[in-house]
Motif scaffolding. Structure first.
Motif, PDB file in Angstrom:
ATOM      1  N   ILE A 128      20.261 -33.987  -6.262  1.00  0.00           N
ATOM      2  CA  ILE A 128      21.471 -34.592  -5.806  1.00  0.00           C
ATOM      3  C   ILE A 128      22.594 -33.547  -5.660  1.00  0.00           C
ATOM      4  CG2 ILE A 128      23.246 -36.395  -5.940  1.00  0.00           C
ATOM      5  CD1 ILE A 128      20.705 -37.568  -4.843  1.00  0.00           C
TER       6      ILE A 128
ATOM      7  N   TYR B 130      11.214 -37.405  -6.083  1.00  0.00           N
ATOM      8  CA  TYR B 130      12.511 -37.328  -6.598  1.00  0.00           C
ATOM      9  C   TYR B 130      13.319 -36.386  -5.507  1.00  0.00           C
ATOM     10  CZ  TYR B 130      10.781 -38.182 -10.853  1.00  0.00           C
ATOM     11  OH  TYR B 130       9.952 -38.605 -12.325  1.00  0.00           O
TER      12      TYR B 130
ATOM     13  N   ALA C 297      17.468 -37.373  -8.323  1.00  0.00           N
ATOM     14  CA  ALA C 297      17.550 -38.929  -8.428  1.00  0.00           C
ATOM     15  C   ALA C 297      15.977 -39.250  -8.247  1.00  0.00           C
ATOM     16  CB  ALA C 297      18.261 -39.480  -7.263  1.00  0.00           C
TER      17      ALA C 297
ATOM     18  N   PHE D  62      19.842 -40.184 -11.731  1.00  0.00           N
ATOM     19  CA  PHE D  62      20.215 -40.941 -10.752  1.00  0.00           C
ATOM     20  C   PHE D  62      19.118 -41.790 -10.258  1.00  0.00           C
ATOM     21  CE2 PHE D  62      23.211 -37.173 -10.427  1.00  0.00           C
ATOM     22  CZ  PHE D  62      24.188 -37.641 -11.149  1.00  0.00           C
ATOM     23  N   LEU D  63      19.428 -42.716  -9.633  1.00  0.00           N
ATOM     24  CA  LEU D  63      18.483 -43.446  -8.627  1.00  0.00           C
ATOM     25  C   LEU D  63      18.671 -43.295  -7.183  1.00  0.00           C
ATOM     26  CD1 LEU D  63      15.857 -45.563  -8.933  1.00  0.00           C
ATOM     27  CD2 LEU D  63      17.377 -47.088  -8.976  1.00  0.00           C
ATOM     28  N   ALA D  64      17.931 -42.852  -6.280  1.00  0.00           N
ATOM     29  CA  ALA D  64      18.196 -43.096  -4.853  1.00  0.00           C
ATOM     30  C   ALA D  64      17.810 -44.400  -4.460  1.00  0.00           C
ATOM     31  CB  ALA D  64      17.439 -41.849  -4.010  1.00  0.00           C
ATOM     32  N   GLN D  65      18.576 -45.207  -3.871  1.00  0.00           N
ATOM     33  CA  GLN D  65      18.366 -46.792  -3.618  1.00  0.00           C
ATOM     34  C   GLN D  65      18.402 -46.755  -1.975  1.00  0.00           C
ATOM     35  OE1 GLN D  65      21.923 -48.339  -5.485  1.00  0.00           O
ATOM     36  NE2 GLN D  65      20.431 -49.469  -6.979  1.00  0.00           N
TER      37      GLN D  65
ATOM     38  N   SER E 223      28.949 -40.344 -14.563  1.00  0.00           N
ATOM     39  CA  SER E 223      28.115 -39.486 -13.890  1.00  0.00           C
ATOM     40  C   SER E 223      28.755 -38.498 -13.228  1.00  0.00           C
ATOM     41  CB  SER E 223      27.630 -40.176 -12.758  1.00  0.00           C
ATOM     42  OG  SER E 223      28.262 -40.735 -11.687  1.00  0.00           O
TER      43      SER E 223
ATOM     44  N   GLY F 201      17.943 -46.264 -13.646  1.00  0.00           N
ATOM     45  CA  GLY F 201      19.457 -45.986 -13.355  1.00  0.00           C
ATOM     46  C   GLY F 201      20.488 -46.511 -14.137  1.00  0.00           C
TER      47      GLY F 201
ATOM     48  N   THR G 122      22.685 -42.667  -3.739  1.00  0.00           N
ATOM     49  CA  THR G 122      22.342 -43.268  -5.348  1.00  0.00           C
ATOM     50  C   THR G 122      23.250 -44.368  -5.513  1.00  0.00           C
ATOM     51  OG1 THR G 122      24.250 -41.857  -6.148  1.00  0.00           O
ATOM     52  CG2 THR G 122      21.937 -40.544  -5.657  1.00  0.00           C
ATOM     53  N   HIS G 123      22.742 -44.686  -6.819  1.00  0.00           N
ATOM     54  CA  HIS G 123      23.382 -45.886  -7.181  1.00  0.00           C
ATOM     55  C   HIS G 123      24.849 -45.453  -7.808  1.00  0.00           C
ATOM     56  CE1 HIS G 123      21.959 -43.901 -11.031  1.00  0.00           C
ATOM     57  NE2 HIS G 123      22.818 -44.816 -11.735  1.00  0.00           N
TER      58      HIS G 123
END
Length: 191
Positions: free
Chosen positions: A142, A139, A148, A91-94, A63, A44, A111-112
């Protein structure tokens, strides 16, 4: 007139477009202005000219004007469209929260870059498996065809709330959210 793509132009246009909510990038069809040396790493992290972009506000701004057309990613404004490189998902789903249980469960991912999406028909969860190692890459969609990657700690937590259900004529282990079942792995492979 073709505008020379610069980070400054993109940031300025994104700020203007986002003053009244999310920019309507799906409505814009500007000319392609070339590729920008910008990359989103698998974790990300956004890079510009090989250097990480250290300002979270700027990453969030970029983004907001990201769009995927086919298999390619672009930053889009009303006057320009520039290509960027995305190593995996943009994206990164944190993290995630759940509400309800079983078939009535809703899973909301964060997400981040500050996006939130509740998994369901418009925001499906999918799991790709490496053909050689079998390692899963989970994944969630989003927004507008943008996914993400669900980080490892969140995926482990998701496995804890998963269940078995029929899917395509066999039993699968997966997740319920938004009224839908999202398969992860055939139940038989877990035994």
């Amino acid at each position: 007139m073709i505008v020379k793509p610069t980070v400054e132009n993109l940031a300025s246009a994104a700020k203007q477009a986002g003053k009244k909510g999310p920019p309507p990038v799906h409505l814009w069809n500007p000319p392609f202005c070339g590729d920008l040396d910008m990359r989103i790493a698998r974790d990300g992290t956004w890079f510009y000219l090989g250097t990480p972009i250290g300002r979270p506000g700027l990453v969030k701004l970029f983004s907001s004007i990201l769009r995927k057309d086919g298999e390619e990613y672009f930053l889009v404004t009303p006057v320009e469209k520039v290509g960027i490189t995305v190593e995996d998902a943009p994206f990164l789903a944190q993290d995630f929260e759940t509400e309800g249980a079983d078939k009535e469960q809703n899973i909301t991912f964060f997400t981040h870059v500050g996006d939130a999406a509740t998994a369901g028909p418009d925001h499906p969860i999918r799991v790709a498996r490496d053909s050689e190692t079998g390692e899963p890459s989970p994944y969630v969609t989003i927004r507008a065809n943008l996914e993400a990657l669900i980080d490892r700690k969140s995926f482990y937590r998701l496995v804890d709330i998963g269940s078995h259900a029929p899917h395509k004529g066999q039993s699968w282990f997966g997740l319920w959210s938004g009224g839908g079942f999202f398969p992860i792995i055939p139940s038989a492979e877990l035994r």
